[in-house]
Design a protein around this motif. Structure first.
Motif, PDB file in Angstrom:
ATOM      1  N   UNK A 270     -23.133   0.757  -9.210  1.00  0.00           N
ATOM      2  CA  UNK A 270     -23.230   1.257  -7.835  1.00  0.00           C
ATOM      3  C   UNK A 270     -22.578   0.299  -6.853  1.00  0.00           C
ATOM      4  N   UNK A 271     -22.861  -0.993  -7.007  1.00  0.00           N
ATOM      5  CA  UNK A 271     -22.273  -1.981  -6.104  1.00  0.00           C
ATOM      6  C   UNK A 271     -20.771  -2.066  -6.322  1.00  0.00           C
ATOM      7  N   UNK A 272     -20.337  -2.003  -7.577  1.00  0.00           N
ATOM      8  CA  UNK A 272     -18.902  -2.060  -7.867  1.00  0.00           C
ATOM      9  C   UNK A 272     -18.154  -0.898  -7.209  1.00  0.00           C
ATOM     10  N   UNK A 273     -18.726   0.293  -7.303  1.00  0.00           N
ATOM     11  CA  UNK A 273     -18.077   1.462  -6.702  1.00  0.00           C
ATOM     12  C   UNK A 273     -18.111   1.386  -5.179  1.00  0.00           C
ATOM     13  N   UNK A 274     -19.167   0.789  -4.644  1.00  0.00           N
ATOM     14  CA  UNK A 274     -19.251   0.626  -3.190  1.00  0.00           C
ATOM     15  C   UNK A 274     -18.227  -0.382  -2.694  1.00  0.00           C
ATOM     16  N   UNK A 275     -18.043  -1.463  -3.432  1.00  0.00           N
ATOM     17  CA  UNK A 275     -17.111  -2.509  -3.008  1.00  0.00           C
ATOM     18  C   UNK A 275     -15.688  -1.979  -2.916  1.00  0.00           C
ATOM     19  N   UNK A 276     -15.269  -1.142  -3.871  1.00  0.00           N
ATOM     20  CA  UNK A 276     -13.880  -0.686  -3.871  1.00  0.00           C
ATOM     21  C   UNK A 276     -13.594   0.328  -2.763  1.00  0.00           C
ATOM     22  N   UNK A 277     -14.622   0.763  -2.033  1.00  0.00           N
ATOM     23  CA  UNK A 277     -14.345   1.592  -0.848  1.00  0.00           C
ATOM     24  C   UNK A 277     -13.645   0.769   0.224  1.00  0.00           C
ATOM     25  N   UNK A 278     -13.624  -0.553   0.051  1.00  0.00           N
ATOM     26  CA  UNK A 278     -12.917  -1.433   0.981  1.00  0.00           C
ATOM     27  C   UNK A 278     -11.444  -1.614   0.619  1.00  0.00           C
ATOM     28  N   UNK A 279     -10.967  -0.917  -0.414  1.00  0.00           N
ATOM     29  CA  UNK A 279      -9.553  -0.980  -0.781  1.00  0.00           C
ATOM     30  C   UNK A 279      -8.774   0.104  -0.050  1.00  0.00           C
ATOM     31  N   UNK A 280      -7.619  -0.260   0.481  1.00  0.00           N
ATOM     32  CA  UNK A 280      -6.781   0.665   1.225  1.00  0.00           C
ATOM     33  C   UNK A 280      -5.405   0.761   0.562  1.00  0.00           C
ATOM     34  N   UNK A 281      -4.805   1.969   0.505  1.00  0.00           N
ATOM     35  CA  UNK A 281      -3.464   2.111  -0.078  1.00  0.00           C
ATOM     36  C   UNK A 281      -2.435   1.301   0.696  1.00  0.00           C
ATOM     37  N   UNK A 282      -1.488   0.730  -0.024  1.00  0.00           N
ATOM     38  CA  UNK A 282      -0.426  -0.053   0.617  1.00  0.00           C
ATOM     39  C   UNK A 282       0.953   0.499   0.289  1.00  0.00           C
ATOM     40  N   UNK A 283       1.038   1.787  -0.064  1.00  0.00           N
ATOM     41  CA  UNK A 283       2.313   2.404  -0.445  1.00  0.00           C
ATOM     42  C   UNK A 283       3.267   2.424   0.744  1.00  0.00           C
ATOM     43  N   UNK A 284       4.524   2.189   0.473  1.00  0.00           N
ATOM     44  CA  UNK A 284       5.553   2.277   1.507  1.00  0.00           C
ATOM     45  C   UNK A 284       6.143   3.673   1.518  1.00  0.00           C
ATOM     46  N   UNK A 285       6.798   4.026   2.598  1.00  0.00           N
ATOM     47  CA  UNK A 285       7.384   5.355   2.730  1.00  0.00           C
ATOM     48  C   UNK A 285       8.401   5.607   1.616  1.00  0.00           C
ATOM     49  N   UNK A 286       8.306   6.769   0.997  1.00  0.00           N
ATOM     50  CA  UNK A 286       9.236   7.139  -0.060  1.00  0.00           C
ATOM     51  C   UNK A 286       8.836   6.671  -1.439  1.00  0.00           C
ATOM     52  N   UNK A 287       7.757   5.914  -1.524  1.00  0.00           N
ATOM     53  CA  UNK A 287       7.300   5.422  -2.822  1.00  0.00           C
ATOM     54  C   UNK A 287       6.317   6.402  -3.431  1.00  0.00           C
ATOM     55  N   UNK A 288       6.462   6.656  -4.738  1.00  0.00           N
ATOM     56  CA  UNK A 288       5.573   7.598  -5.414  1.00  0.00           C
ATOM     57  C   UNK A 288       4.298   6.934  -5.908  1.00  0.00           C
ATOM     58  N   UNK A 289       4.290   5.623  -5.999  1.00  0.00           N
ATOM     59  CA  UNK A 289       3.102   4.897  -6.454  1.00  0.00           C
ATOM     60  C   UNK A 289       2.585   4.009  -5.335  1.00  0.00           C
ATOM     61  N   UNK A 290       1.329   3.625  -5.442  1.00  0.00           N
ATOM     62  CA  UNK A 290       0.757   2.796  -4.393  1.00  0.00           C
ATOM     63  C   UNK A 290      -0.165   1.755  -5.000  1.00  0.00           C
ATOM     64  N   UNK A 291      -0.178   0.609  -4.387  1.00  0.00           N
ATOM     65  CA  UNK A 291      -1.150  -0.414  -4.699  1.00  0.00           C
ATOM     66  C   UNK A 291      -2.237  -0.357  -3.654  1.00  0.00           C
ATOM     67  N   UNK A 292      -3.232  -1.216  -3.807  1.00  0.00           N
ATOM     68  CA  UNK A 292      -4.338  -1.257  -2.866  1.00  0.00           C
ATOM     69  C   UNK A 292      -4.562  -2.696  -2.425  1.00  0.00           C
ATOM     70  N   UNK A 293      -4.962  -2.854  -1.174  1.00  0.00           N
ATOM     71  CA  UNK A 293      -5.306  -4.175  -0.649  1.00  0.00           C
ATOM     72  C   UNK A 293      -6.662  -4.097   0.023  1.00  0.00           C
ATOM     73  N   UNK A 294      -7.313  -5.236   0.124  1.00  0.00           N
ATOM     74  CA  UNK A 294      -8.655  -5.274   0.707  1.00  0.00           C
ATOM     75  C   UNK A 294      -8.588  -5.128   2.222  1.00  0.00           C
ATOM     76  N   UNK A 295      -9.464  -4.300   2.753  1.00  0.00           N
ATOM     77  CA  UNK A 295      -9.480  -4.066   4.197  1.00  0.00           C
ATOM     78  C   UNK A 295     -10.152  -5.209   4.934  1.00  0.00           C
ATOM     79  N   UNK A 296     -11.015  -5.972   4.251  1.00  0.00           N
ATOM     80  CA  UNK A 296     -11.790  -6.998   4.963  1.00  0.00           C
ATOM     81  C   UNK A 296     -11.117  -8.370   4.917  1.00  0.00           C
ATOM     82  N   UNK A 297     -11.605  -9.252   5.769  1.00  0.00           N
ATOM     83  CA  UNK A 297     -11.196 -10.658   5.795  1.00  0.00           C
ATOM     84  C   UNK A 297     -12.250 -11.430   5.013  1.00  0.00           C
ATOM     85  N   UNK A 298     -11.955 -11.709   3.750  1.00  0.00           N
ATOM     86  CA  UNK A 298     -12.969 -12.266   2.857  1.00  0.00           C
ATOM     87  C   UNK A 298     -13.360 -13.688   3.240  1.00  0.00           C
ATOM     88  N   UNK A 299     -12.421 -14.468   3.727  1.00  0.00           N
ATOM     89  CA  UNK A 299     -12.758 -15.832   4.154  1.00  0.00           C
ATOM     90  C   UNK A 299     -13.733 -15.800   5.332  1.00  0.00           C
TER      91      UNK A 299
END
Length: 393
Positions: A270-299
């Motif tokens: 449950x916590x693992x699935x909740x944590x990944x809600x903080x991931x946001x797509x980082x795909x660039x325009x025209x790209x068919x695939x996307x990576x994810x980056x963290x939305x928060x400032x962990x430091x």
């Protein structure tokens, strides 16, 4: 009847203007609940933009030629054709209004439209305002004369792109929220904070309770004013979770891989699935695939959690200003977070506060662990509801 708080004016640097008789607004009494309540979330209003930065939320609007994303959540119908100074970027937020609310910060000085009763809701560490979304919309349906402000705290959610000076503490987080409600020109009647957010609302009382209108109800959900006891009874420890997240790459290709890595490390699914809600797509325009980056400032969040463990706000609870009522809610299954000494001290504060014109009260939410608004939303709704059924004057 209480008038508009000096709190708003003090942060805006307009104390004298807001203290003048024409600027004092009587708070709106609750109207009868409609048999067919609904929700109105104030739409974006282009001429008054809340700049969030390139990675903020909202939609592009009339913001000149600056490369930024603009966001505002005010009532477009009421605000149209009115000149308002551009607000500074303080925190990302969402304003959810009941269908009977006929108000916006644009027309705060219009005496014909009194300010509706307002509640502010704050999330915990590693959360975001979205944690409260479903629950707040239910409140807005049941209490259509109220409005609710959901906030992304500093370093979290869409506020992570709004750079904040350190130190990142409970007190500085509370100051952010006070500045935001001043900017919005609202005087909240109810403050609700879960976990870390619970200490934040107590810090708000400590910093600015005296100017706030009376009465003010404060809800501290599954948190104590002092020592933090986390990670017992098989639950996940936030400090350990933050440390593990620091080891992960800032950009990942799969949410599922992160969930699996967290579970393998010993964190609950449950916590693992909740944590990944903080991931946001980082795909660039025209790209068919996307990576994810963290939305928060962990430091920054790491520093905030350390402050959460170190901050002691018992003095606020044991010496409440007159008219302030603090409600503690203990989750029934959250045994390790509450020591006997905490419960005894709260019960002692109940007696003292009653003698001094304030209030302290203890509640228990049955069939719930720490995630109270997810574990037992119906029970939480019933307990919180009495705060919205009337405004004492």
């Amino acid at each position: 009847m209480p008038f508009l708080s000096n709190l708003t004016a003090s942060f805006l640097g307009e104390r004298s203007a807001f203290n003048s008789p024409p600027a004092q607004l009587k708070l709106q009494l609750l109207a009868p609940i409609s048999s067919t309540p609904s929700i109105r979330i104030a739409p974006p209003f282009q001429k008054v933009a809340f700049g969030v930065s390139r990675t903020g939320i909202g939609r592009s609007s009339i913001c000149g030629r600056k490369r930024s994303v603009c966001m505002t959540l005010i009532n477009e119908r009421l605000g149209r054709d009115r000149d308002v100074a551009d607000p500074s970027s303080i925190l990302a937020y969402e304003l959810v209004q009941g269908k009977h609310v006929n108000w916006s910060s644009v027309v705060v000085l219009n005496r014909s439209i009194p300010e509706p009763p307002t509640a502010v809701l704050l999330h915990g560490i590693l959360g975001s305002r979205k944690n409260w979304g479903t629950f707040v919309r239910r409140l807005a349906q049941e209490f259509p004369t109220w409005q609710f402000v959901l906030v992304d705290l500093r370093c979290h959610g869409d506020s992570a792109s709004i750079r904040k000076r350190g130190p990142h503490t409970v007190a500085s987080t509370a100051s952010d929220v006070l500045k935001l409600i001043a900017q919005l020109r609202i005087t909240p009647r109810v403050l609700i904070g879960h976990s870390f957010g619970g200490k934040v609302v107590l810090s708000m009382v400590e910093q600015a309770a005296k100017p706030l209108p009376r009465p003010v109800r404060v809800w501290v959900l599954d948190a104590t004013p002092g020592k933090v006891r986390a990670g017992g009874d098989g639950e996940d420890h936030p400090g350990k979770l933050i440390s593990f997240l620091k080891k992960l790459p800032k950009e990942v290709s799969s949410k599922r891989d992160i969930v699996n890595a967290l579970i393998q490390e010993g964190f609950s699914k449950d916590v693992a699935q909740w944590v990944v809600t903080n991931l946001r797509p980082t795909a660039t325009a025209g790209s068919s695939s996307s990576n994810f980056s963290w939305a928060f400032d962990l430091e920054g969040i790491s520093e905030m959690y350390q402050s959460y463990e170190e901050t002691n706000l018992w003095k606020v609870v044991e010496d409440l200003p007159r008219g302030v009522h603090v409600n503690f809610l203990k989750a029934e299954r959250s045994l390790h977070r509450w020591a006997l000494e905490d419960l005894q001290r709260i019960h002692a504060a109940e007696e003292t506060a009653a003698d001094e014109g304030g209030g302290v009260e203890m509640h228990v939410l049955e069939d719930a662990g720490h995630w109270v608004h997810a574990d037992n939303p119906d029970g939480l709704f019933r307990i919180l509801s009495f705060s919205f059924k009337g405004v004492k004057v």
